[in-house]
Design a protein around this motif. Structure first.
Motif, PDB file in Angstrom:
ATOM      1  N   LEU A 189      -1.972  17.949   2.347  1.00  0.00           N
ATOM      2  CA  LEU A 189      -3.240  18.557   2.773  1.00  0.00           C
ATOM      3  C   LEU A 189      -3.641  19.703   1.871  1.00  0.00           C
ATOM      4  CD1 LEU A 189      -3.034  18.622   6.660  1.00  0.00           C
ATOM      5  CD2 LEU A 189      -4.916  17.776   5.270  1.00  0.00           C
ATOM      6  N   ASN A 190      -2.659  20.561   1.552  1.00  0.00           N
ATOM      7  CA  ASN A 190      -2.970  21.679   0.658  1.00  0.00           C
ATOM      8  C   ASN A 190      -3.420  21.173  -0.700  1.00  0.00           C
ATOM      9  OD1 ASN A 190      -2.381  23.545   2.584  1.00  0.00           O
ATOM     10  ND2 ASN A 190      -0.235  23.765   1.973  1.00  0.00           N
ATOM     11  N   ARG A 232     -12.478   6.516  -8.803  1.00  0.00           N
ATOM     12  CA  ARG A 232     -11.583   5.700  -7.998  1.00  0.00           C
ATOM     13  C   ARG A 232     -12.167   4.293  -7.835  1.00  0.00           C
ATOM     14  NH1 ARG A 232      -6.328   5.962  -5.615  1.00  0.00           N
ATOM     15  NH2 ARG A 232      -6.295   4.226  -4.149  1.00  0.00           N
ATOM     16  N   PRO A 233     -11.598   3.299  -8.503  1.00  0.00           N
ATOM     17  CA  PRO A 233     -12.029   1.938  -8.210  1.00  0.00           C
ATOM     18  C   PRO A 233     -11.413   1.527  -6.882  1.00  0.00           C
ATOM     19  CG  PRO A 233     -10.792   2.081 -10.278  1.00  0.00           C
ATOM     20  CD  PRO A 233     -10.544   3.345  -9.511  1.00  0.00           C
ATOM     21  N   SER A 234     -12.232   1.122  -5.967  1.00  0.00           N
ATOM     22  CA  SER A 234     -11.730   0.710  -4.665  1.00  0.00           C
ATOM     23  C   SER A 234     -11.314  -0.749  -4.740  1.00  0.00           C
ATOM     24  CB  SER A 234     -12.845   0.870  -3.632  1.00  0.00           C
ATOM     25  OG  SER A 234     -12.444   1.736  -2.638  1.00  0.00           O
ATOM     26  N   PRO A 235     -10.070  -1.034  -4.490  1.00  0.00           N
ATOM     27  CA  PRO A 235      -9.604  -2.402  -4.687  1.00  0.00           C
ATOM     28  C   PRO A 235     -10.172  -3.360  -3.649  1.00  0.00           C
ATOM     29  CG  PRO A 235      -7.908  -1.126  -3.628  1.00  0.00           C
ATOM     30  CD  PRO A 235      -9.034  -0.178  -3.908  1.00  0.00           C
ATOM     31  N   SER A 236     -10.012  -4.622  -3.917  1.00  0.00           N
ATOM     32  CA  SER A 236     -10.462  -5.634  -2.970  1.00  0.00           C
ATOM     33  C   SER A 236      -9.696  -5.459  -1.672  1.00  0.00           C
ATOM     34  CB  SER A 236     -10.149  -7.008  -3.515  1.00  0.00           C
ATOM     35  OG  SER A 236      -8.756  -7.147  -3.598  1.00  0.00           O
ATOM     36  N   ASN A 237     -10.309  -5.877  -0.633  1.00  0.00           N
ATOM     37  CA  ASN A 237      -9.631  -5.786   0.642  1.00  0.00           C
ATOM     38  C   ASN A 237      -9.713  -7.135   1.319  1.00  0.00           C
ATOM     39  OD1 ASN A 237      -8.388  -4.797   2.885  1.00  0.00           O
ATOM     40  ND2 ASN A 237      -9.507  -2.873   2.764  1.00  0.00           N
ATOM     41  N   GLU A 238      -8.583  -7.793   1.384  1.00  0.00           N
ATOM     42  CA  GLU A 238      -8.609  -9.157   1.895  1.00  0.00           C
ATOM     43  C   GLU A 238      -8.874  -9.198   3.386  1.00  0.00           C
ATOM     44  OE1 GLU A 238      -5.325 -11.616   0.420  1.00  0.00           O
ATOM     45  OE2 GLU A 238      -5.161 -10.040  -1.087  1.00  0.00           O
ATOM     46  N   TYR A 239      -8.538  -8.099   4.029  1.00  0.00           N
ATOM     47  CA  TYR A 239      -8.673  -8.021   5.467  1.00  0.00           C
ATOM     48  C   TYR A 239     -10.155  -7.966   5.840  1.00  0.00           C
ATOM     49  CZ  TYR A 239      -8.091  -6.006  10.086  1.00  0.00           C
ATOM     50  OH  TYR A 239      -8.153  -5.749  11.415  1.00  0.00           O
ATOM     51  N   LEU A 240     -10.588  -8.856   6.694  1.00  0.00           N
ATOM     52  CA  LEU A 240     -11.973  -8.890   7.150  1.00  0.00           C
ATOM     53  C   LEU A 240     -13.043  -8.923   6.054  1.00  0.00           C
ATOM     54  CD1 LEU A 240     -12.208  -6.503  10.233  1.00  0.00           C
ATOM     55  CD2 LEU A 240     -11.996  -8.967  10.207  1.00  0.00           C
ATOM     56  N   GLY A 241     -13.081 -10.022   5.354  1.00  0.00           N
ATOM     57  CA  GLY A 241     -14.275 -10.315   4.578  1.00  0.00           C
ATOM     58  C   GLY A 241     -14.421  -9.724   3.194  1.00  0.00           C
ATOM     59  N   LEU A 261      -4.195  14.182  -8.169  1.00  0.00           N
ATOM     60  CA  LEU A 261      -3.055  13.303  -7.893  1.00  0.00           C
ATOM     61  C   LEU A 261      -2.842  13.182  -6.383  1.00  0.00           C
ATOM     62  CD1 LEU A 261      -0.774  11.618  -9.109  1.00  0.00           C
ATOM     63  CD2 LEU A 261       0.660  13.681  -9.051  1.00  0.00           C
ATOM     64  N   MET A 262      -2.920  14.317  -5.701  1.00  0.00           N
ATOM     65  CA  MET A 262      -2.770  14.311  -4.244  1.00  0.00           C
ATOM     66  C   MET A 262      -3.914  13.533  -3.583  1.00  0.00           C
ATOM     67  SD  MET A 262      -0.073  15.658  -3.245  1.00  0.00           S
ATOM     68  CE  MET A 262       1.136  15.920  -4.518  1.00  0.00           C
ATOM     69  N   LEU A 263      -5.105  13.694  -4.149  1.00  0.00           N
ATOM     70  CA  LEU A 263      -6.253  12.959  -3.634  1.00  0.00           C
ATOM     71  C   LEU A 263      -6.010  11.456  -3.768  1.00  0.00           C
ATOM     72  CD1 LEU A 263      -9.196  12.798  -2.607  1.00  0.00           C
ATOM     73  CD2 LEU A 263      -9.962  13.147  -4.953  1.00  0.00           C
ATOM     74  N   SER A 264      -5.509  11.043  -4.922  1.00  0.00           N
ATOM     75  CA  SER A 264      -5.222   9.620  -5.134  1.00  0.00           C
ATOM     76  C   SER A 264      -4.168   9.117  -4.158  1.00  0.00           C
ATOM     77  CB  SER A 264      -4.703   9.382  -6.554  1.00  0.00           C
ATOM     78  OG  SER A 264      -5.741   9.622  -7.469  1.00  0.00           O
ATOM     79  N   LYS A 265      -3.143   9.945  -3.927  1.00  0.00           N
ATOM     80  CA  LYS A 265      -2.095   9.536  -2.988  1.00  0.00           C
ATOM     81  C   LYS A 265      -2.658   9.374  -1.583  1.00  0.00           C
ATOM     82  CE  LYS A 265       2.215  11.042  -4.990  1.00  0.00           C
ATOM     83  NZ  LYS A 265       3.399  11.880  -4.852  1.00  0.00           N
ATOM     84  N   ALA A 266      -3.529  10.304  -1.207  1.00  0.00           N
ATOM     85  CA  ALA A 266      -4.124  10.230   0.131  1.00  0.00           C
ATOM     86  C   ALA A 266      -4.998   8.984   0.263  1.00  0.00           C
ATOM     87  CB  ALA A 266      -4.944  11.483   0.415  1.00  0.00           C
ATOM     88  N   ILE A 267      -5.728   8.653  -0.790  1.00  0.00           N
ATOM     89  CA  ILE A 267      -6.578   7.454  -0.733  1.00  0.00           C
ATOM     90  C   ILE A 267      -5.707   6.206  -0.615  1.00  0.00           C
ATOM     91  CG2 ILE A 267      -8.269   6.048  -1.982  1.00  0.00           C
ATOM     92  CD1 ILE A 267      -9.462   8.634  -3.115  1.00  0.00           C
ATOM     93  N   THR A 268      -4.624   6.176  -1.353  1.00  0.00           N
ATOM     94  CA  THR A 268      -3.711   5.037  -1.271  1.00  0.00           C
ATOM     95  C   THR A 268      -3.164   4.887   0.156  1.00  0.00           C
ATOM     96  OG1 THR A 268      -3.106   5.392  -3.571  1.00  0.00           O
ATOM     97  CG2 THR A 268      -1.631   4.001  -2.280  1.00  0.00           C
ATOM     98  N   LEU A 269      -2.885   6.016   0.759  1.00  0.00           N
ATOM     99  CA  LEU A 269      -2.392   6.007   2.138  1.00  0.00           C
ATOM    100  C   LEU A 269      -3.439   5.431   3.088  1.00  0.00           C
ATOM    101  CD1 LEU A 269       0.259   7.190   3.275  1.00  0.00           C
ATOM    102  CD2 LEU A 269      -1.003   9.261   3.828  1.00  0.00           C
ATOM    103  N   ILE A 270      -4.671   5.830   2.849  1.00  0.00           N
ATOM    104  CA  ILE A 270      -5.758   5.372   3.712  1.00  0.00           C
ATOM    105  C   ILE A 270      -6.026   3.882   3.535  1.00  0.00           C
ATOM    106  CG2 ILE A 270      -8.302   5.510   3.728  1.00  0.00           C
ATOM    107  CD1 ILE A 270      -7.784   8.573   4.042  1.00  0.00           C
ATOM    108  N   GLU A 271      -5.743   3.387   2.329  1.00  0.00           N
ATOM    109  CA  GLU A 271      -5.961   1.956   2.083  1.00  0.00           C
ATOM    110  C   GLU A 271      -4.783   1.103   2.534  1.00  0.00           C
ATOM    111  OE1 GLU A 271      -8.987   2.244  -1.767  1.00  0.00           O
ATOM    112  OE2 GLU A 271      -6.825   2.146  -2.100  1.00  0.00           O
ATOM    113  N   SER A 272      -3.695   1.763   2.872  1.00  0.00           N
ATOM    114  CA  SER A 272      -2.475   1.023   3.223  1.00  0.00           C
ATOM    115  C   SER A 272      -2.615   0.264   4.549  1.00  0.00           C
ATOM    116  CB  SER A 272      -1.313   2.012   3.314  1.00  0.00           C
ATOM    117  OG  SER A 272      -0.202   1.389   3.925  1.00  0.00           O
ATOM    118  N   LYS A 273      -1.909  -0.837   4.632  1.00  0.00           N
ATOM    119  CA  LYS A 273      -1.936  -1.644   5.855  1.00  0.00           C
ATOM    120  C   LYS A 273      -0.744  -1.332   6.763  1.00  0.00           C
ATOM    121  CE  LYS A 273      -5.404  -4.427   4.711  1.00  0.00           C
ATOM    122  NZ  LYS A 273      -6.022  -3.346   3.944  1.00  0.00           N
TER     123      LYS A 273
END
Ligand SMILES: Nc1nc2c(ncn2[C@@H]2O[C@H](COP(=O)(O)OP(=O)(O)OP(=O)(O)O)[C@@H](O)[C@H]2O)c(=O)[nH]1
Ligand SMILES: [Mg+2]
Length: 313
Positions: free
Chosen positions: A1-2, A110-119, A10-22
């Protein structure tokens, strides 16, 4: 958070990866982060940039992004990749590199990767915007190819929507008139330079006269070359002017509150679907109903009802 709040990329990227995680453990953490950063969000200008493949979206974003950072503003770029789960290909692919902008310390891409879940669209893009805002990015540019779902998705999360149009691509003008017009705030005829200049200017005039016979929502029509510094300066000035106007007349805050309720329903749907498939009893039933369905012993609606009945709604 800090790290996020300090603007650490780098922290921002990690947080985004977390948010994209299944993973459900990641989801719990992601939700805690989003809740904590929430008071620090909402203070950026969110601009959607859409248009056909090759219309010049990435080139515009790179030129505009660099110009905006020269004005001492931090820029985040989110490229929503409309990759389908079938082709697994990437339309945006390497072109999202935006070399000079990605080396710019005031920018984050940040390129947002494809998301197979729901369309196949990325349903966490709103949350990515929030994270970028918490990290202090003042202007958020969202690139999406103007086809179907991804275009509709981006519309629901930005303050200002720009449609890029390449002159000479024939009957697309009709498409602009009918479809996107009620949603676009700025129509930009791209690549107005060299051999293409004349084409671009006549497309602009054609569009302006076409707009006069359509209910007009104050959309701006402009032509532009990404290679001309003066065009970039003028464009940014025009965009800001238009956004200020919409901010002052309350249009943007109205849009944002509507988007909030849309987001609320999206999260409900997402959570229900997740909980549904995560339930072991239900997934067992789904497996057995699927077998009956494949064997032709049951029709699709019967199969669905068989499962839904067990939910006791
Ligand atoms: N002459 C000229 N060429 C341009 C201009 N803007 C972009 N291009 C060229 O058009 C091509 C496509 O540009 P991109 O910016 O990748 O287009 P895009 O809309 O992001 O494409 P996708 O991400 O594939 O949908 C590139 O070869 C650019 O160099 C411009 O203002 N003038
Ligand atoms: Mg691109």
């Amino acid at each position: 958070l800090n790290g996020i709040l300090a603007g650490d990329r780098l922290m921002l990227s990690k947080a985004i990866t977390l948010i994209e995680s299944k993973l459900s453990s990641d989801k719990i953490l992601a939700e805690i982060i989003l809740k904590q950063i929430s008071p620090k969000t909402g203070n950026s200008i969110r601009i959607g940039i859409t248009g056909a493949p090759g219309a010049g979206k990435s080139t515009l974003i790179e030129a505009l992004g660099n110009y905006i950072t020269q004005q001492n503003k931090k820029v985040a770029v989110i490229a929503i990749d409309p990759t389908s789960s079938i082709t697994k290909g990437s339309i945006l692919g390497d072109k999202t590199r935006m070399d000079s902008l990605s080396n710019n310390q005031m920018a984050y891409i940040r390129p947002s990767p494809s998301n197979e879940y729901l369309g196949g669209t990325n349903e966490v893009s709103r949350e990515i915007i929030m994270l970028c805002e918490a990290a202090g990015f003042e202007i958020i540019l969202i690139e999406t190819v103007g086809v179907g779902q991804s275009e509709a998705l981006v519309r629901g999360m930005v303050d200002f929507l720009m449609l890029l149009y390449l002159a000479g691509s024939g009957d697309e003008l009709q498409g602009i008139k009918k479809g996107i017009l009620e949603h676009a705030n700025y129509i930009l005829i791209t690549k107005a330079d060299g051999e293409n200049l004349e084409n671009a200017l006549s497309a602009k005039n054609e569009l302006i006269s076409a707009l006069q016979i359509t209910p007009n929502n104050g959309v701006v029509v402009d032509s532009f070359s990404a290679f001309n510094q003066q065009d970039i300066e003028n464009l940014w000035k025009n965009i800001l002017e238009k956004i200020n106007e919409k901010s002052e007349n309350g249009e943007i805050s109205k849009k944002r509150s509507n988007q909030k309720t849309t987001w609320f329903h999206e999260i409900i749907e997402r959570k229900i679907v997740e909980a549904f498939y995560a339930n072991s009893e239900i997934s067992k039933n789904i497996d057995s109903v699927e077998i009956e369905l494949k064997a032709g012993k049951i029709d699709t609606f019967e199969a669905v009802n068989e499962i839904i009945r067990k939910l006791n709604f």
